[in-house]
Write a protein that holds these residues in place. Structure first.
Motif, short mmCIF file in Angstrom:
data_model
loop_
_atom_site.label_atom_id
_atom_site.label_comp_id
_atom_site.label_asym_id
_atom_site.label_seq_id
_atom_site.Cartn_x
_atom_site.Cartn_y
_atom_site.Cartn_z
N CYS A 1 -74.93 11.96 -61.45
CA CYS A 1 -73.77 12.43 -62.20
C CYS A 1 -72.56 11.62 -61.72
N SER B 1 -65.43 22.01 -65.22
CA SER B 1 -65.73 20.77 -65.96
C SER B 1 -67.24 20.60 -66.02
N TRP B 2 -67.73 20.16 -67.17
CA TRP B 2 -69.17 20.07 -67.40
C TRP B 2 -69.51 18.74 -68.06
N ARG C 1 -77.88 29.60 -68.63
CA ARG C 1 -77.66 28.41 -67.79
C ARG C 1 -77.63 28.86 -66.33
N ARG D 1 -71.41 30.18 -61.81
CA ARG D 1 -71.08 29.31 -62.94
C ARG D 1 -69.61 29.40 -63.32
N TYR E 1 -77.37 20.15 -66.28
CA TYR E 1 -75.95 19.89 -66.43
C TYR E 1 -75.29 19.70 -65.07
N CYS E 2 -74.43 18.72 -65.00
CA CYS E 2 -73.58 18.52 -63.84
C CYS E 2 -72.26 19.25 -64.09
N ALA E 3 -71.67 19.78 -63.03
CA ALA E 3 -70.43 20.53 -63.18
C ALA E 3 -69.55 20.35 -61.95
N TYR F 1 -66.98 26.78 -62.08
CA TYR F 1 -67.07 25.39 -62.51
C TYR F 1 -66.29 25.23 -63.82
N TRP G 1 -75.22 21.38 -59.90
CA TRP G 1 -76.18 21.17 -60.98
C TRP G 1 -76.65 22.54 -61.47
N GLY H 1 -75.13 16.98 -70.27
CA GLY H 1 -76.50 17.39 -70.00
C GLY H 1 -77.51 16.26 -70.16
N GLU I 1 -74.02 12.55 -66.90
CA GLU I 1 -75.31 12.64 -66.23
C GLU I 1 -76.24 11.53 -66.72
#
Length: 124
Positions: free
Chosen positions: A22, A113-114, A44, A108, A94-96, A111, A35, A117, A6
């Motif tokens: 991202c 892969s993360w 989160r 959540r 955070y991008c996921a 997802y 996101w 941040g 990110e």
């Protein structure tokens, strides 16, 4: 495995705008991207998501009229344009990525892969 990085966070005054990016690499074919954000001491939470081809999006109610998620598949990059920012938007964003061929899910758990941040701070 999908790798996510990110960028674009920072400090902005209330009412201002930011665009997060991202960059994805690895096995990105068919994955939906999302996101999420996490404020100190909070869970989160989902913000927005987009499908692989960018044809479908979903948003949390709290950002629906202010944030826009988009995707450039050629660049393997997803963006989050945030306008009308308020202090309550302050969080780590955070991008996921999901596993392939999922919907633009707000869950959540879908997802796998993360990214690391990026901090967004909105001052009043």
């Amino acid at each position: 495995q999908v790798y996510l990085v990110e960028s674009g966070g920072g400090l902005v005054q209330a009412g201002g705008s930011l665009r997060l990016a991202c960059a994805a690499s690895g096995r990105t074919c068919g994955v939906s991207m999302g996101w999420f954000r996490q404020a100190p001491g909070q869970e989160r939470d989902f913000v927005a998501a987009v499908t692989w081809a960018g044809g479908r999006t979903s948003y949390a109610d709290s950002v629906k009229d202010r944030f826009i998620i988009s995707r450039d598949s050629a660049k393997n990059t997803v963006y989050l344009l945030m306008t009308g920012l308020q202090p309550e938007d302050t969080a780590v964003y955070y991008c996921a990525a999901t596993t392939p061929w999922r919907t633009a899910s707000p869950n959540r758990s879908e997802y796998t892969s993360w990214g690391q941040g990026t901090q967004v701070t909105v001052s009043s």
